[in-house]
Scaffold this active site. Structure first.
Site, PDB file in Angstrom:
ATOM      1  CE1 TYR A 283      -4.811   4.855  -1.830  1.00 19.32           C
ATOM      2  CE2 TYR A 283      -5.627   7.091  -1.679  1.00 19.32           C
ATOM      3  CZ  TYR A 283      -5.249   5.917  -1.073  1.00 19.32           C
ATOM      4  OH  TYR A 283      -5.321   5.802   0.298  1.00 19.32           O
TER       5      TYR A 283
ATOM      6  CE1 TYR B 119      -4.459   1.094   0.731  1.00 23.18           C
ATOM      7  CE2 TYR B 119      -3.230   2.901   1.691  1.00 23.18           C
ATOM      8  CZ  TYR B 119      -4.415   2.384   1.212  1.00 23.18           C
ATOM      9  OH  TYR B 119      -5.548   3.166   1.222  1.00 23.18           O
TER      10      TYR B 119
END
Lengths: 152, 408
Positions: free
Chosen positions: B360, B309
């Site tokens: 994203y 992440y």
């Protein structure tokens, strides 16, 4: 640039919340702040300091507490230099330094404050620098805490 | 010990295209969720009649609304992991737990995101004050009321996730001597991967000079340390491993998934920062990493590709430490030595370009990439990839990690 934030000073993030929304637990902090004193919630069960005020001690789960006056000094634990304003009307206060200050008279984690650190050079300020609290008395209710280098 | 290890598999992946912020209009978060779910079912060779559960994170959609919209015959499972993007792969573990215990058979996990009048982190579009008011228990995606604790941070100028993650980064640099040159390698490596990924939103070349000439948003983070704002939806379908082997795609086994973290990490990044010293300059992932590896029966040296992440570049470097790819404090030299590069590195990271350069959608793009790597269909395919690590967070708890593997 004129905006919603009033006149701005480089390095000083303006007060944007004018009410403390305090409950019984938080009120002692704001009362002391009016007198330029820093007090911190302290567990009378095990002696742990905690900030911000909260119902339970994270170490011993006691609810018993009092408020202890601290010297108001501390050490910069971490920080950022905000150079790009998040809101266009904040351009005139950038760059400003905001970060984590560990409070003298407490026991490390559990008693840090997240604050705007003023009167520092954003290019030379560093972790470990010594600072002291200064309150801006905004109104009868709110005194915004900031830290600045220890002057004396 | 009874675990979810290899009991369930991801059998379908569906997405919308990835859009820059706001460009998904006139689609909506609901329409994109439905599009992604139908595409994921179709990818698996299933239909809406097969779907009977939702295991989501960050309350990404309302299963009641989606279930009604798509005419799901019966919903038997509807949960979300709490907090924000940190729970993204934890949701896969929750899906597997539900299926392994017979409470549902076919579960979708998804994120759908449209940033028209809202922006993640509650930044400039009217949300700044909202972010400032957040206190413990809040999330970066919205708050509820003004808590007494809020006044302790509202006036401090820390207004966005970037301001928060900079605190961790500064502390890491202070403790271990991590440098901006080292952090830059994360951004550059991700961008190189994006340049050969047709769906990446930021494929244009990025040089070290570009990186250092970019404006500083807030020290030590510059423009290219930040992820982007994007729209889109990604959905994946999980079912039992036995059923997975009868379906259209090669199954991608969920070997392990864990979500949580140290209690005192708490809401760490979002208006809290009372994190104990030993956890402060970390990603918050260490407890999760340990549980996940134990469950899967593998270690970092078994991982062929890592999808970490990456809302902020330095958080990749710190996760590499916390997931055991290098010793604590050595993430900087580890990335600077080229270890995370696709093609030549010891552990290729974010082969799709990551949140930094592909898109994203709050972590789900990493799950998609892991599945494609293990199916052997990725744009930047890691040769012989059999084991993938996928993570969600750092963020307020829970953060999460999962080991996915090829069914061999």
């Amino acid at each position: 640039m004129a905006g919603d934030f009033g006149p701005l000073t480089k390095g000083v993030f303006p007060t944007i919340l004018f009410e403390t929304h305090a409950d019984e637990m938080a009120q002692p902090f704001w009362d002391a702040a009016k007198d330029d004193r820093l007090v911190c919630q302290h567990c009378t069960g095990c002696g742990t300091f905690r900030m911000p005020p909260s119902p339970f001690c994270f170490k011993c789960q006691s609810r018993d507490h009092d408020f202890r006056e601290l010297p108001g000094t501390g050490t910069i634990y971490s920080f950022t230099v905000v150079r790009h304003p998040l809101h266009p009307d904040l351009i005139d206060c950038c760059p400003y330094v905001s970060g984590v200050v560990e409070l003298d008279g407490t026991q490390g984690a559990g008693a840090r404050m997240l604050v705007n650190i003023i009167d520092v050079d954003p290019d030379t300020v560093k972790i470990g620098d010594r600072v002291e609290i200064v309150f801006e008395h905004v109104n009868d209710e709110m005194s915004t805490p900031r830290f600045r280098p220890i002057t004396s | 010990m009874n675990t979810i290890r290899d009991k369930c598999a991801i059998v379908g992946v569906g997405t919308t295209e990835y859009y820059k912020r706001g460009q998904s209009y006139p689609e909506t978060e609901l329409s994109m969720a439905c599009t992604a779910i139908l595409a994921a079912l179709d990818d698996a060779g299933l239909t809406i009649d097969d779907l009977d559960g939702f295991s989501i994170y960050s309350s990404s959609c309302d299963p009641a609304t989606v279930g009604a919209e798509l005419g799901v015959p019966e919903i038997r499972w509807a949960t979300t992991t709490t907090s924000g993007g940190g729970g993204c792969v934890g949701a896969l573990g929750v899906a597997a737990a539900a299926i392994a215990t017979g409470q549902a058979t076919t579960i979708v996990s998804l994120m759908t995101l449209q940033q028209l009048n809202k922006r993640l982190g509650g930044s400039a579009v009217g949300g700044m004050l909202q972010y400032a008011m957040m206190s413990e228990g809040g999330s970066p995606y919205g708050g509820s009321g003004i808590a007494p604790s809020a006044a302790f941070t509202a006036n401090n100028g820390l207004l966005s996730p970037g301001h928060s993650f900079a605190q961790i980064t500064s502390r890491h640099m202070h403790l271990y001597g991590t440098t901006r040159e080292q952090i830059a390698e994360v951004a550059l490596s991700s961008r190189r991967n994006a340049s050969t990924n047709p769906r990446a939103l930021r494929p244009e070349p990025l040089t070290i000079d570009d990186y250092f000439n970019a404006r500083m948003i807030n020290d030590p983070l510059c423009l290219f340390d930040y992820t982007m704002e994007s729209d889109g939806a990604v959905a994946v379908i999980t079912t039992s491993v036995e059923r997975a082997r009868t379906l259209r795609q090669p199954p991608v086994l969920i070997s392990a998934a864990s979500h949580g973290g140290a209690g005192r990490w708490g809401p760490a990044l979002f208006k809290y920062f009372q994190t104990p010293d030993e956890h402060f300059a970390t990603s918050g992932h260490r407890p999760v990493a340990q549980r996940m590896y134990e469950m899967a029966g593998v270690g970092p040296s078994d991982v062929d590709v890592a999808l970490l992440y990456d809302h902020f570049a330095p958080m990749v470097l710190i996760q590499l430490e916390d997931y055991g790819f290098c010793p604590i404090g050595e993430g900087g030299p580890f990335v600077a030595d080229g270890n995370i590069r696709y093609g030549t590195g010891s552990i290729p990271v974010n082969t799709h370009g990551g949140n930094l350069s592909e898109a994203y959608i709050i972590g789900m793009t990493h799950v998609r990439e892991a599945v494609e790597q293990l199916r052997g269909t990725a744009a930047n395919q890691v040769e012989g990839a059999e084991v993938a690590l996928v993570t969600g967070g750092p963020a307020g708890l829970p953060v999460s990690g999962a080991i996915l593997r090829k069914d061999v």
